[in-house]
Structure formats: C-alpha cells, structure tokens
Design an enzyme around this catalytic site. Structure first.
Site, PDB file in Angstrom:
ATOM      1  N   TYR A 269     -12.298  14.434   1.339  1.00 38.35           N
ATOM      2  CA  TYR A 269     -13.331  13.615   0.705  1.00 38.35           C
ATOM      3  C   TYR A 269     -14.672  14.349   0.678  1.00 38.35           C
ATOM      4  CZ  TYR A 269     -10.317   9.473   0.991  1.00 38.35           C
ATOM      5  OH  TYR A 269      -9.304   8.574   0.822  1.00 38.35           O
TER       6      TYR A 269
ATOM      7  N   GLY B  50     -10.214   0.554   2.653  1.00 39.18           N
ATOM      8  CA  GLY B  50     -11.311   0.008   1.858  1.00 39.18           C
ATOM      9  C   GLY B  50     -10.842  -0.374   0.468  1.00 39.18           C
ATOM     10  N   GLY B  51     -10.222   0.591  -0.186  1.00 37.52           N
ATOM     11  CA  GLY B  51      -9.770   0.329  -1.542  1.00 37.52           C
ATOM     12  C   GLY B  51      -8.632   1.245  -1.926  1.00 37.52           C
ATOM     13  N   MET B  52      -7.902   0.840  -2.951  1.00 32.17           N
ATOM     14  CA  MET B  52      -6.800   1.654  -3.451  1.00 32.17           C
ATOM     15  C   MET B  52      -6.809   1.587  -4.970  1.00 32.17           C
ATOM     16  SD  MET B  52      -4.301   3.658  -2.784  1.00 32.17           S
ATOM     17  CE  MET B  52      -3.425   4.444  -4.126  1.00 32.17           C
ATOM     18  N   GLU B  53      -6.737   2.770  -5.561  1.00 31.89           N
ATOM     19  CA  GLU B  53      -6.927   2.919  -7.005  1.00 31.89           C
ATOM     20  C   GLU B  53      -5.678   2.590  -7.807  1.00 31.89           C
ATOM     21  OE1 GLU B  53      -6.837   5.294  -4.645  1.00 31.89           O
ATOM     22  OE2 GLU B  53      -5.984   7.168  -5.369  1.00 31.89           O
TER      23      GLU B  53
ATOM     24  N   PRO C 248      -5.677  -2.851   5.202  1.00 28.53           N
ATOM     25  CA  PRO C 248      -5.971  -1.788   6.176  1.00 28.53           C
ATOM     26  C   PRO C 248      -6.969  -0.741   5.717  1.00 28.53           C
ATOM     27  CG  PRO C 248      -3.835  -1.397   5.143  1.00 28.53           C
ATOM     28  CD  PRO C 248      -4.306  -2.756   4.685  1.00 28.53           C
TER      29      PRO C 248
ATOM     30  N   GLN D 220       0.434   4.558  -1.178  1.00 26.77           N
ATOM     31  CA  GLN D 220      -0.019   5.902  -0.841  1.00 26.77           C
ATOM     32  C   GLN D 220       0.012   6.075   0.673  1.00 26.77           C
ATOM     33  OE1 GLN D 220      -4.049   6.880  -2.090  1.00 26.77           O
ATOM     34  NE2 GLN D 220      -3.606   9.036  -2.202  1.00 26.77           N
TER      35      GLN D 220
ATOM     36  N   GLU E 105      -9.329  13.400  -3.917  1.00 27.47           N
ATOM     37  CA  GLU E 105     -10.432  12.685  -3.249  1.00 27.47           C
ATOM     38  C   GLU E 105     -11.784  13.383  -3.362  1.00 27.47           C
ATOM     39  OE1 GLU E 105     -10.168   9.688  -2.509  1.00 27.47           O
ATOM     40  OE2 GLU E 105      -8.000   9.417  -2.364  1.00 27.47           O
TER      41      GLU E 105
ATOM     42  N   HIS F 141     -15.883   4.367  -6.579  1.00 25.85           N
ATOM     43  CA  HIS F 141     -14.911   5.367  -6.107  1.00 25.85           C
ATOM     44  C   HIS F 141     -13.517   5.100  -6.695  1.00 25.85           C
ATOM     45  CE1 HIS F 141     -13.187   8.172  -3.065  1.00 25.85           C
ATOM     46  NE2 HIS F 141     -12.144   7.367  -3.189  1.00 25.85           N
ATOM     47  N   GLU F 142     -13.055   3.883  -6.555  1.00 35.21           N
ATOM     48  CA  GLU F 142     -11.698   3.576  -7.046  1.00 35.21           C
ATOM     49  C   GLU F 142     -11.636   3.700  -8.571  1.00 35.21           C
ATOM     50  OE1 GLU F 142      -9.826   3.792  -4.707  1.00 35.21           O
ATOM     51  OE2 GLU F 142     -11.136   3.187  -3.057  1.00 35.21           O
TER      52      GLU F 142
ATOM     53  N   ARG G  67      -9.429  -3.590   8.487  1.00 35.61           N
ATOM     54  CA  ARG G  67      -9.798  -2.292   7.911  1.00 35.61           C
ATOM     55  C   ARG G  67      -9.941  -1.264   9.029  1.00 35.61           C
ATOM     56  NH1 ARG G  67     -15.017  -1.323   3.981  1.00 35.61           N
ATOM     57  NH2 ARG G  67     -14.625   0.869   3.521  1.00 35.61           N
TER      58      ARG G  67
ATOM     59  N   GLN H 185       0.895  -1.169   0.000  1.00 31.10           N
ATOM     60  CA  GLN H 185       0.000   0.000   0.000  1.00 31.10           C
ATOM     61  C   GLN H 185       0.929   1.214   0.000  1.00 31.10           C
ATOM     62  OE1 GLN H 185      -3.099   0.943  -0.511  1.00 31.10           O
ATOM     63  NE2 GLN H 185      -2.469   3.020  -0.011  1.00 31.10           N
TER      64      GLN H 185
ATOM     65  N   ASP I  33      -0.045  11.280   5.938  1.00 28.60           N
ATOM     66  CA  ASP I  33      -1.184  10.433   6.310  1.00 28.60           C
ATOM     67  C   ASP I  33      -2.108  11.144   7.308  1.00 28.60           C
ATOM     68  OD1 ASP I  33      -0.289   8.521   4.577  1.00 28.60           O
ATOM     69  OD2 ASP I  33       0.522   7.174   6.101  1.00 28.60           O
TER      70      ASP I  33
ATOM     71  N   LYS J  31     -10.846   1.760   9.402  1.00 28.97           N
ATOM     72  CA  LYS J  31     -12.072   2.530   9.583  1.00 28.97           C
ATOM     73  C   LYS J  31     -13.059   1.813  10.516  1.00 28.97           C
ATOM     74  CE  LYS J  31     -16.112   2.866   6.727  1.00 28.97           C
ATOM     75  NZ  LYS J  31     -16.771   3.082   5.467  1.00 28.97           N
TER      76      LYS J  31
ATOM     77  N   HIS K  29     -11.231   7.258  -9.650  1.00 33.49           N
ATOM     78  CA  HIS K  29      -9.846   7.747  -9.555  1.00 33.49           C
ATOM     79  C   HIS K  29      -9.081   7.557 -10.874  1.00 33.49           C
ATOM     80  CE1 HIS K  29      -9.073   9.132  -5.517  1.00 33.49           C
ATOM     81  NE2 HIS K  29      -9.505   8.025  -4.942  1.00 33.49           N
TER      82      HIS K  29
HETATM   83  N1  BES Z   1      -6.711   6.629  -2.361  1.00 35.15           N
HETATM   84  C1  BES Z   1      -7.574   6.247  -1.298  1.00 35.15           C
HETATM   85  C2  BES Z   1      -6.898   5.476  -0.203  1.00 35.15           C
HETATM   86  C3  BES Z   1      -5.749   6.197   0.497  1.00 35.15           C
HETATM   87  C4  BES Z   1      -5.689   7.561   0.609  1.00 35.15           C
HETATM   88  C5  BES Z   1      -4.762   5.431   1.052  1.00 35.15           C
HETATM   89  C6  BES Z   1      -4.614   8.160   1.242  1.00 35.15           C
HETATM   90  C7  BES Z   1      -3.705   6.029   1.699  1.00 35.15           C
HETATM   91  C8  BES Z   1      -3.621   7.393   1.787  1.00 35.15           C
HETATM   92  C9  BES Z   1      -8.756   5.437  -1.815  1.00 35.15           C
HETATM   93  O1  BES Z   1      -9.224   5.843  -3.049  1.00 35.15           O
HETATM   94  C10 BES Z   1      -9.907   5.656  -0.877  1.00 35.15           C
HETATM   95  O2  BES Z   1     -10.308   6.775  -0.773  1.00 35.15           O
HETATM   96  N2  BES Z   1     -10.390   4.608  -0.230  1.00 35.15           N
HETATM   97  C11 BES Z   1     -11.512   4.708   0.654  1.00 35.15           C
HETATM   98  C12 BES Z   1     -12.735   4.281  -0.081  1.00 35.15           C
HETATM   99  C13 BES Z   1     -13.962   5.061   0.084  1.00 35.15           C
HETATM  100  C14 BES Z   1     -13.872   6.537   0.207  1.00 35.15           C
HETATM  101  C15 BES Z   1     -15.085   4.624  -0.820  1.00 35.15           C
HETATM  102  C16 BES Z   1     -11.266   3.754   1.817  1.00 35.15           C
HETATM  103  O3  BES Z   1     -10.303   2.995   1.762  1.00 35.15           O
HETATM  104  O4  BES Z   1     -12.015   3.784   2.772  1.00 35.15           O
HETATM  105 ZN    ZN Z   2     -10.150   7.774  -2.967  1.00 34.91          ZN
END
Ligand code: BES
Ligand code: ZN
Length: 628
Positions: free
Chosen positions: A408, A293-296, A291, A166, A343, A320-321, A582, A164, A400, A584, A324
């Site tokens: 967002y 939700g998703g990564m683009e 860790p 980013q 974002e 969302h991804e 995860r 990961q 971070d 969150k 991106h």
């Molecule tokens: N690019 C982000 C994840 C990210 C941002 C990782 C900054 C590390 C540092 C990804 O697109 C994202 O926003 N994921 C969200 C999904 C959601 C907003 C639908 C997540 O992981 O919760």
């Molecule tokens: Zn995002």
C-alpha cells in the site's frame, strides 16, 4: 550475474544493497526475473491447459445449517489439446457429484488438502467436453463466509451472510480456478430466505423479491477473488442515477448522507484516468463484524460501518475502493507477489481523488499519515526484512501474509516519487495509457517495468536514475528518495502537541477546528510521550474525546487511555470491542491491553464475549494475541 542474484534474492539482498551502494540499479531486470518466475503458487488449478471461462452458479443460502449448497456449471476453454482434466481449487467444500456437458457423471478426485491452499478438484474430461457441473456444499470452516446471528446485526431481527474472497478464499464457497490471473464471466441464481435481500458483485436488484429468489449477471470477466455475495435485511437508496447505497434499514439514511459525494468522486476519477467501465457503482455497508475496511467487489463495494463518522471524514476509503475499479479490477496483479500493483496504484489514485475533492493540503495529510504507517510497519517487520520489499515472495506461504502496509504505502509512495520526478502531466498521460493498455488483463512487475521504461523513463536517463525502481522493488526499508509531503497543517499540530506536553495545557481555539486527520495526528503524536492520566482528563474535559464516535479517533484515544489508565474511556472501549470486527482496530487494542500488568485477564474476559462476533480469520489473529 544470474548466480549472484539467485544467492542474493534467497537471503541477503539487503546486504548487497548496502555493501554495493545502489548496485541493484545496475542489475539486469532479466537476472532478477530468474528468481521470480511469475507463476501463481497459490492456485492448484492449471488454467493454462483448460480454463473455466463462464460460471453459472445455482445456490441456496441456508442459515440453519450455515451452508451454501447447489451447483457450479463451468464453460471450458480447452487451451492445451493434450490436457485430459480440469482442476479447480476447493477449500473445505463437500463435492457431491460432477457431470460433464452431456450429463455423464464422472469420477472426480479431490486431492490432498494443503493447510491454506485447500484441495485440488480434478475432473477428467472427454476430448469433446465443453462444460462441467459440480454439485457441492460449503464446509464448516469456509474461510470466505461469515454467518451472523440476528443479534450481530444492526436490526437484530434477521441473520446476515457475507463473503470476503480476497486473497484465496473464493475457493471456500465456489469450486473455482482461484488465481488473480484467471478471469471469467458469471450468472447466478441465488435462493435466500424469503424476505431477505441478496446481492453480488454483479448487476444487482434494488428491491427485495417476495420469495427470496434472485438472479444475477456479470458479463465483464473478473478473477475469482472478486466474487462476492451478501444476504440480509438490506434496503437500497439511490444517490444519483449511477450510484447508490445498500444497508440495513436502520443505517441506510446515515450511509446515504455519508456517501452522497460519490458521484463527484467518480467524475474526478474518470477525468484523471479514463472511463469507469463497470456500469453502476453501488456500496454495501455491512454489519460491524466486517473484518476489513472495504473490499472492491465490482459494481458493489463492500464496506465497514466504522466509516460512517457522520461528517464524511473517512470516505477516502470509498475513494480507495472506487479507484480499484481501474487499478486491480481492470488491470489486475497476475499473482499475489505483485500485490503492490493492485494496492500501491490504488493508494496513489485514492489520494489523487481526495486531492481533487478537498485540495492538496488535505491530500498531504493523508500521505503523511500513510508514511507514518509505513514507518511503523517497517519497524514491526524489521528493517532488513524481505517482506518490506515491494515485490513479495509469498511462495509456500499464505498470501494473506502479504497484507501489510508495504504494498500500500511503499507502493503508493513509489508512484508519488515517479510523479514528482517526471511531472504530473507526464504521469497522468502515462497512467491513463497504462489502464487502457492493460484493461481486463493481468500485469506483473516485470511487464510493468518494461511498460514504464518504454513509455516514460527511457526518454530520460536522469529520471530513471532518480527513481531507481529496483531499489524500491528488491531492497528492504524506505528508500532515501521516498517523497515527504509539505505538511503545513500537521506541522502546526506537532507544535501544539509539544506545547501541550511541555505545559499540560492546550490552546482551545486551534484544536476545535481540527479535522479528523489532524486529531489522528495529534493522538498518534501523544503516544510517543509519557502523558499522564491528569492530562488525559484535561483533554477530555475540553474536547469530549471519549464521547466521540469517529472510529479512527476513538481507537487512538483508547490506546492512550490504556497507557495512562484513564478509566472513563474503558467502558466505551469495551463496548467498541464487543461489536467491532475490523481487524485493523482490534489488533492494536488487544495488544495494548495484554501489555498491561493485569491486562491479559481483562483482555481474555472481553474477548470471551466478543470472539463470536469476529470473522473466523480475525479470530485466528486475536487468538494469538490474547489466548497464547
Ligand atoms: N482489496 C483490499 C482488501 C483486501 C486485501 C482484503 C487483501 C483481503 C486481502 C481493499 O481494497 C483495501 O485495501 N481495504 C483497506 C482500505 C484502505 C486501504 C482505505 C482496508 O480494508 O483497510
Ligand atoms: Zn485496496
């Protein structure tokens, strides 16, 4: 004016806004820019002098030593003829040797280590040098890498690795110029254990190789934060001829079914803002420890298995991804202070995709739930906090830290306000031209403002005044102009919530047909009331919420269970905490647990078993909640 602004931006833009009532709107953009200099303070490299343009990576993935080792060969572009060195970012990398293009071994310097930026790798160059090769190994504290034991996977037979990168973690597995403003193409040879699959943010294999060797190619330039690798017991299933799913064999069919509409999503997205420019769009579902939700990652979104709800109710994460692929991967924030440009645009685009797929009522619920997240974040950060400005000031801090709902949701809502002010047709024409104009380039807030003024807002001073963009960017909290949706579905839920709180009863028929979003809203609403253990049992008897597998619903239910000491939900919650990484979901649960009288001991006990499953960065967060 400059003088005034400097002092304001150092501390008290909030007071300024309040006292002068909207003065920010009159402040010149130029003056603001003297405070934000658009430098990337999170890379130690100097790509403006010598830029690394193409990477040839040759690496071995060793699960026994938990190390990646090999070489990175970089083709260089000499931008400043006076520059005598190239600098790469590294974090915890062991550098064995460095060769220049002619094979000449050079004395490199690994500078002093900064706690989160890592150490600059300085390589002296001859006048003619065009490339360099760095032989290296990753360290034990590589922040981008999560090495899973077989027991931490679905299949339980093979280990798993994923990255990961980013925001600034690519440097912990590749010596690279690790700023979003620097793009490069790459090819890679990866040696994985025989029998396992390797995947990257590149053109990917669809079948495993017998010997564990794979080659990759990415000929579209990307920034380092989009470098990605995964190795594990992974198979592929196509969805259509352009999209497909990778996952461990035991969850592959489930994942394919969950994501079967993704081809439609792409069509909708292309219809809105122009062609998808990355070739294939595939998704990789990771083990539960992932860790986020998703990564683009370009061509291959990485995502958590917690969105496999069985009813497609959490696939807005894929929207969302996917979004991106335009906002972020195509048009990229120049540095992490401008993270909202990645974002915020993506949240807006995600909800436009969801609206086109499922209608305005559905999208309105997403907006409303997002608005609530924004309110909660502002309450947490403090109403006056500069971290609630859209344009962040992360200089000297770990980027971070900018990862809150502000970029967002405040960003997404600003775009929604622009849409509502100028009208949808104008908005869409504008955004499409924006993505074309800045495709494969970086953008900062200042450039964006100039662009939107020239192409949209200068035409109509009333629009400009109504939007008052500087208030969104440089003042705290939620501007009064922030749009709220027409939430007829959620208002019905609110009514039922009130009825339930007043009477302890709930009308069965209505809630039976609720979507996940309505359930989320209901359970969030209940958190505000002192509901009882008996009422929890009543709800559970009718709706069997404890048994539900939807992660978003489950986590809200567990929070209520902790508050009301509703014990039947404890065991499922403990099981959830033991496997899910995860962050969150983890943070609110551990926080709620430690707030209980005997909660800290309990949380410590669960955390002791669960901690090895969590990502190294997640451990740091949860350590703070549970161990300190
Ligand atoms: N690019 C982000 C994840 C990210 C941002 C990782 C900054 C590390 C540092 C990804 O697109 C994202 O926003 N994921 C969200 C999904 C959601 C907003 C639908 C997540 O992981 O919760
Ligand atoms: Zn995002």
């Amino acid at each position: 004016m400059k003088q005034i602004l400097r002092s304001i931006c150092v501390g008290t833009l909030a007071c300024f806004t309040a006292a002068c009532g909207g003065k920010i709107a009159e402040t010149s953009d130029e003056a603001i820019e003297t405070v934000f200099d658009n430098k990337d303070y999170h890379t130690l490299s100097k790509a403006e002098d010598v830029a690394a343009k193409h990477l040839s990576l040759d690496i071995n993935v060793d699960f026994d030593t938990k190390k990646i080792s090999g070489s990175a060969t970089w083709q260089l572009e000499r931008k400043n003829s006076k520059a005598k060195e190239i600098i790469f970012d590294t974090y915890d990398l062991e550098i064995d040797s460095v060769l220049l293009d002619n094979g000449e071994k050079v004395n490199f310097t690994l500078g002093e280590k900064d706690s989160f930026l890592g150490a600059p790798l300085q390589i002296p160059l001859n006048e003619q040098t065009q490339s360099c090769t760095i032989y290296y190994k990753t360290g034990a504290n590589a922040t981008a890498l999560q090495w899973l034991e077989a027991s931490q996977t679905f299949g339980k037979k093979h280990p798993f690795l994923y990255t990961q990168s980013q925001s600034i973690h690519a440097r912990s597995w590749i010596p690279t110029q690790d700023g979003p403003g620097v793009r490069f193409t790459y090819d890679a040879n990866v040696k994985a254990p025989a029998g396992l699959m390797a995947l990257m943010s590149a053109e990917n294999p669809q079948e495993r190789s017998a010997d564990g060797r794979y080659t990759f190619k990415m000929d579209i330039p990307i920034p380092a934060y989009l470098m990605a690798l995964a190795v594990g017991d992974i198979d592929f299933k196509p969805i259509d001829n352009k999209t497909g799913v990778y996952a461990e064999p035991s969850i592959l069919n489930k994942a394919r079914a969950e994501f079967e509409d993704v081809g439609k999503m792409i069509a909708v997205a292309e219809n809105l803002y122009g062609p998808y420019r990355w070739g294939r769009y595939d998704m990789l579902v990771l083990p539960s420890g992932f860790p986020i939700g998703g990564m683009e990652n370009p061509k291959l979104t990485f995502c958590t298995p917690t969105i496999l709800a069985g009813d497609k109710s959490l696939v807005n994460l894929i929207a969302h991804e996917l979004a991106h692929s335009w906002s972020g991967n195509l048009v990229t924030n120049e540095n992490w202070n401008d993270f909202w440009l990645n974002e915020g645009f993506t949240v807006y685009f995600e909800r436009r995709i969801m609206e086109a797929m499922h209608g305005a009522d559905y999208a309105d619920m997403l907006w409303e739930i997002g608005y609530q997240d924004l309110e909660e974040t502002i309450a947490d950060l403090g109403a006056d906090s500069e971290d609630t400005h859209l344009r962040l000031n992360l200089k000297g801090r770990n980027p971070d830290e900018g990862l809150t709902e502000i970029p967002y949701e405040k960003g997404g809502h600003l775009l929604r306000l622009i849409e509502q002010t100028v009208g949808r047709a104008n908005m869409d024409t504008f955004l499409k031209s924006y993505f074309d104009e800045y495709a494969f380039k970086t953008i900062n807030t200042r450039t964006f403002i100039e662009y939107i003024n020239v192409h949209l807002l200068d035409a109509n001073p009333e629009w400009k005044a109504a939007i008052n963009i500087n208030e969104w960017l440089y003042a705290p909290g939620i501007p009064e102009s922030c749009p709220r949706g027409n939430n007829k579905l959620l208002i019905q839920v609110d009514e039922l919530t009130k009825e339930f709180v007043a009477s302890g009863k709930i009308s069965h028929a209505e809630a039976t047909n609720w979507s996940t979003l309505e359930w989320m809203h209901f359970l969030r609403g209940l958190q505000k009331y002192p509901i009882t253990n008996k009422e929890m049992a009543h709800l559970d008897n009718i709706y069997h919420i404890t048994q539900r597998k939807n992660s978003e619903v489950a986590v809200l239910w567990y929070q209520l269970a902790l508050k009301t000491a509703y014990e039947p939900a404890y065991k499922p919650m403990e099981d959830f905490l033991l496997v899910t990484g995860r962050e969150k979901f983890l943070q609110p649960l551990y926080k709620a647990m430690v707030a209980l009288p005997e909660g800290k001991t309990w949380a410590k006990k669960i955390y002791a078993s669960a901690r090895p499953n969590y990502h190294p960065l997640t451990r740091r967060w949860i350590d703070n909640i549970v161990l300190n």
